[in-house]
Write a protein that holds these residues in place. Structure first.
Motif, mmCIF file in Angstrom:
data_model
loop_
_atom_site.group_PDB
_atom_site.id
_atom_site.type_symbol
_atom_site.label_atom_id
_atom_site.label_comp_id
_atom_site.label_asym_id
_atom_site.label_seq_id
_atom_site.Cartn_x
_atom_site.Cartn_y
_atom_site.Cartn_z
ATOM 1 N N GLN A 393 0.824 -1.009 0.214
ATOM 2 C CA GLN A 393 0.153 -0.408 0.165
ATOM 3 C C GLN A 393 0.623 1.278 0.016
ATOM 4 O O GLN A 393 0.488 2.141 -0.828
ATOM 5 C CB GLN A 393 -0.823 0.032 1.730
ATOM 6 N N GLN A 394 2.227 0.922 0.837
ATOM 7 C CA GLN A 394 2.743 2.244 1.153
ATOM 8 C C GLN A 394 2.858 2.224 -0.484
ATOM 9 O O GLN A 394 3.831 3.721 -1.022
ATOM 10 C CB GLN A 394 4.068 2.115 2.224
ATOM 11 N N GLN A 395 3.809 1.690 -0.854
ATOM 12 C CA GLN A 395 4.265 1.536 -2.518
ATOM 13 C C GLN A 395 3.097 2.411 -3.536
ATOM 14 O O GLN A 395 4.001 3.164 -4.535
ATOM 15 C CB GLN A 395 5.189 0.848 -2.959
ATOM 16 N N LEU A 396 2.678 1.618 -3.149
ATOM 17 C CA LEU A 396 1.059 2.104 -4.322
ATOM 18 C C LEU A 396 0.885 3.823 -4.343
ATOM 19 O O LEU A 396 0.791 4.237 -4.909
ATOM 20 C CB LEU A 396 -0.013 1.268 -4.679
ATOM 21 N N THR A 397 0.890 3.827 -2.555
ATOM 22 C CA THR A 397 1.183 5.710 -2.543
ATOM 23 C C THR A 397 1.684 6.523 -2.961
ATOM 24 O O THR A 397 1.362 6.867 -3.659
ATOM 25 C CB THR A 397 -0.361 6.084 -1.349
ATOM 26 N N GLN A 398 2.836 6.182 -2.786
ATOM 27 C CA GLN A 398 4.594 6.858 -3.215
ATOM 28 C C GLN A 398 4.287 7.007 -4.680
ATOM 29 O O GLN A 398 3.987 7.712 -5.450
ATOM 30 C CB GLN A 398 5.317 6.137 -3.104
ATOM 31 N N ALA A 399 3.597 5.997 -5.460
ATOM 32 C CA ALA A 399 3.813 6.033 -6.790
ATOM 33 C C ALA A 399 2.403 7.236 -7.398
ATOM 34 O O ALA A 399 2.843 8.165 -8.796
ATOM 35 C CB ALA A 399 3.656 4.250 -7.778
ATOM 36 N N GLN A 400 1.311 6.567 -7.121
ATOM 37 C CA GLN A 400 -0.074 7.217 -6.802
ATOM 38 C C GLN A 400 0.566 8.978 -6.831
ATOM 39 O O GLN A 400 0.217 10.259 -7.502
ATOM 40 C CB GLN A 400 -1.128 6.726 -6.326
ATOM 41 N N GLU A 401 1.240 9.502 -5.758
ATOM 42 C CA GLU A 401 1.675 10.762 -5.469
ATOM 43 C C GLU A 401 2.149 11.713 -6.780
ATOM 44 O O GLU A 401 2.343 12.437 -7.371
ATOM 45 C CB GLU A 401 1.799 10.452 -3.824
ATOM 46 N N ALA A 402 3.604 10.918 -6.466
ATOM 47 C CA ALA A 402 3.766 10.929 -7.875
ATOM 48 C C ALA A 402 3.930 11.150 -9.275
ATOM 49 O O ALA A 402 3.830 12.785 -9.889
ATOM 50 C CB ALA A 402 5.369 9.990 -8.518
ATOM 51 N N LEU A 403 3.126 10.176 -9.427
ATOM 52 C CA LEU A 403 1.501 10.724 -10.614
ATOM 53 C C LEU A 403 1.565 11.940 -10.414
ATOM 54 O O LEU A 403 0.392 12.799 -11.189
ATOM 55 C CB LEU A 403 1.287 9.405 -11.177
ATOM 56 N N LYS A 404 -0.076 12.055 -9.051
ATOM 57 C CA LYS A 404 -0.404 12.794 -8.696
ATOM 58 C C LYS A 404 0.089 14.494 -9.165
ATOM 59 O O LYS A 404 -0.196 15.653 -9.473
ATOM 60 C CB LYS A 404 -1.284 13.315 -7.823
ATOM 61 N N SER A 405 1.242 14.374 -8.769
ATOM 62 C CA SER A 405 2.586 15.969 -8.854
ATOM 63 C C SER A 405 2.892 16.009 -10.115
ATOM 64 O O SER A 405 2.892 17.545 -10.437
ATOM 65 C CB SER A 405 3.989 16.024 -7.608
ATOM 66 N N LEU A 406 2.953 15.198 -11.132
ATOM 67 C CA LEU A 406 3.590 15.693 -12.632
ATOM 68 C C LEU A 406 1.758 15.848 -13.320
ATOM 69 O O LEU A 406 2.306 16.091 -14.527
ATOM 70 C CB LEU A 406 4.147 13.844 -12.956
ATOM 71 N N GLY A 407 0.697 15.342 -12.537
ATOM 72 C CA GLY A 407 -0.304 15.655 -13.606
ATOM 73 C C GLY A 407 -0.877 14.215 -14.250
ATOM 74 O O GLY A 407 -1.168 14.829 -15.871
ATOM 75 N N ALA A 408 0.037 13.608 -13.384
ATOM 76 C CA ALA A 408 0.157 11.935 -15.008
ATOM 77 C C ALA A 408 -0.811 11.189 -13.944
ATOM 78 O O ALA A 408 -0.199 9.896 -15.018
ATOM 79 C CB ALA A 408 1.386 11.680 -15.572
ATOM 80 N N LEU A 409 -1.167 11.132 -13.216
ATOM 81 C CA LEU A 409 -1.772 10.122 -12.390
ATOM 82 C C LEU A 409 -3.409 9.143 -14.437
ATOM 83 O O LEU A 409 -2.915 8.061 -13.840
ATOM 84 C CB LEU A 409 -3.082 10.630 -12.035
ATOM 85 N N LYS A 410 -4.090 9.932 -15.051
ATOM 86 C CA LYS A 410 -4.876 9.275 -15.602
ATOM 87 C C LYS A 410 -4.246 9.303 -16.762
ATOM 88 O O LYS A 410 -4.847 10.999 -16.610
ATOM 89 C CB LYS A 410 -6.063 9.197 -15.136
ATOM 90 N N LYS A 411 -4.162 8.896 -17.758
ATOM 91 C CA LYS A 411 -4.345 9.130 -19.427
ATOM 92 C C LYS A 411 -5.411 9.778 -20.140
ATOM 93 O O LYS A 411 -6.292 8.922 -19.374
ATOM 94 C CB LYS A 411 -3.243 8.388 -20.359
#
Length: 411
Positions: A393-411
């Motif tokens: 869950q921690q790894q998942l959250t980190q990756a989602q946070e990174a994508l969110k901060s880059l504005g790249a969460l969902k294509k």
């Protein structure tokens, strides 16, 4: 850190005395000629641009401890950058000078206390030792003797085994040489590929591979005895399946996956974790389309450390594919003012670096984060205990946070 043309700008502010004006203009033109305009490139996923070289960068290498990036350019310098500064505004670099020559290729030693370079004019290998100074900086000293000249054709690739046991050099004919660290040739490999376009040492330090005009990638094992003495080079396995010349290939970090790209307009991902001594062949895992490779004179390839993302460069553009489904996820166009000369993921897989003019451009590896999200979702469904679930869950959250901060969460 960029180049300013302050002397030129000052000249414009001077009184218009004709003679001094024309002199200043000539001076200004000369300055402009010496320092052409930097190629401008912006993208939402561009993490940084490293700009201290005054010449075109031909090669780069990340140190195995993840702390440094080495770059060499035709400005007669090698720069060592600190990777922890990548996301800062200022990018610190240390400079090593190449006397009366310039380096075309650079590779760190496994202990990250030295690096080797290939000299453009000297046609030979030079070793630089890095010594730490009291102020925290480094002094770079070239060893007194360069390697003897053995290649008859231009050298296209060099490498050092992570085991520290050998150095590899490959030239554009069909020759790959295996050297001791002292500069003796241990073995000469004839690749029989009409000409070599790329060669590399595997991250595990056991294999040397090459590709060229033939539609295959050949892999050899460099064998050492129990006491560390060199024994022989033996054919290990081949990647067969392309129908035209292979531009390039790469290994994953654990050497259990390889990727290749060919003039046939495809890229392939292979499982190389096989018992080749029992004649087991690598498995083809995926084939993807990359039309640009068909017409290109040169095509670069980089595989992320976890083999989840494939980067392909043709001309001055970079394309990122996920290797699970073979889909293209990102495309960066006109990244450099020249053709891309080198392409590499850092050892964390968070960044992709490219060079081709006087700057290194670093991109956030969004397909890598998306792969983590997908993988973690799958693993969470099968997780058997709480501590595993928490870690995933921690790894998942980190990756989602990174994508969110880059504005790249969902294509």
């Amino acid at each position: 850190m960029g180049f300013s043309f302050s002397s030129g700008q000052k000249a414009n502010g001077f009184p218009s005395d004709k003679s001094s004006g024309s002199k200043k203009q000539k001076q200004q033109q000369r300055i402009r000629k010496e320092k052409p305009q930097q190629h401008n490139f912006t993208h939402r996923l561009l993490a940084a641009a490293l700009k201290s070289h005054s010449g075109n960068i031909s090669c780069m290498d990340f140190s195995s401890n993840g702390k440094y990036l080495a770059t060499c350019a035709d400005d007669r310098t090698i720069r060592i950058w600190s990777t922890k500064d990548f996301l800062q505004r200022e990018h610190r670099s240390m400079r090593a000078n190449v006397e009366l020559d310039h380096a075309t290729l650079v590779r760190f030693s496994p202990d990250c206390r030295a690096f080797i370079v290939w000299l453009a004019n000297g046609d030979t290998l030079r070793v630089f030792k890095m010594t730490k100074r009291e102020d925290g900086g480094y002094t770079f000293t070239a060893t007194p003797e360069d390697f003897p000249k053995k290649h008859k054709a231009p050298v296209i690739d060099i490498g050092i085994a992570d085991t520290g046991k050998f150095i590899m050099t490959a030239s554009s004919d069909t020759i790959v040489l295996i050297w001791s660290l002292k500069g003796q040739v241990l073995s000469t490999i004839n690749t029989n590929q009409m000409n070599n376009t790329h060669a590399a040492v595997s991250p595990c330090g056991r294999f040397v591979a090459s590709c060229g005009f033939t539609p295959d990638v050949k892999v050899w094992e460099v064998c050492f005895g129990k006491k560390g003495e060199f024994q022989e080079v033996v054919r290990a396995f081949e990647l067969k399946g392309h129908s035209a010349a292979v531009h390039s290939f790469a290994f994953s970090n654990d050497s259990r996956r390889m990727a290749s790209v060919s003039k046939d307009g495809t890229w392939k991902l292979w499982d190389t974790d096989v018992e080749y001594k029992k004649q087991q062949d690598p498995y083809l895992l995926r084939t993807g389309r990359f039309e640009e490779a068909a017409g290109a004179a040169l095509c670069r390839l980089a595989l992320s450390p976890d083999a989840q993302v494939l980067a392909l460069a043709s001309g001055s553009s970079i394309h990122l594919y996920n290797t699970r489904r073979g889909e293209k996820e990102e495309c960066f166009e006109q990244v450099h003012g020249e053709c891309i000369a080198d392409l590499s993921f850092d050892i964390t897989g968070r960044f992709l670096a490219s060079c081709g003019d006087r700057a290194v451009r670093l991109f956030h590896n969004t397909p890598g984060y998306r792969a983590v999200v997908e993988e973690m979702h799958g693993l969470l469904k099968r997780a058997s205990n709480d501590s595993t679930r928490q870690r995933l869950q921690q790894q998942l959250t980190q990756a989602q946070e990174a994508l969110k901060s880059l504005g790249a969460l969902k294509k």
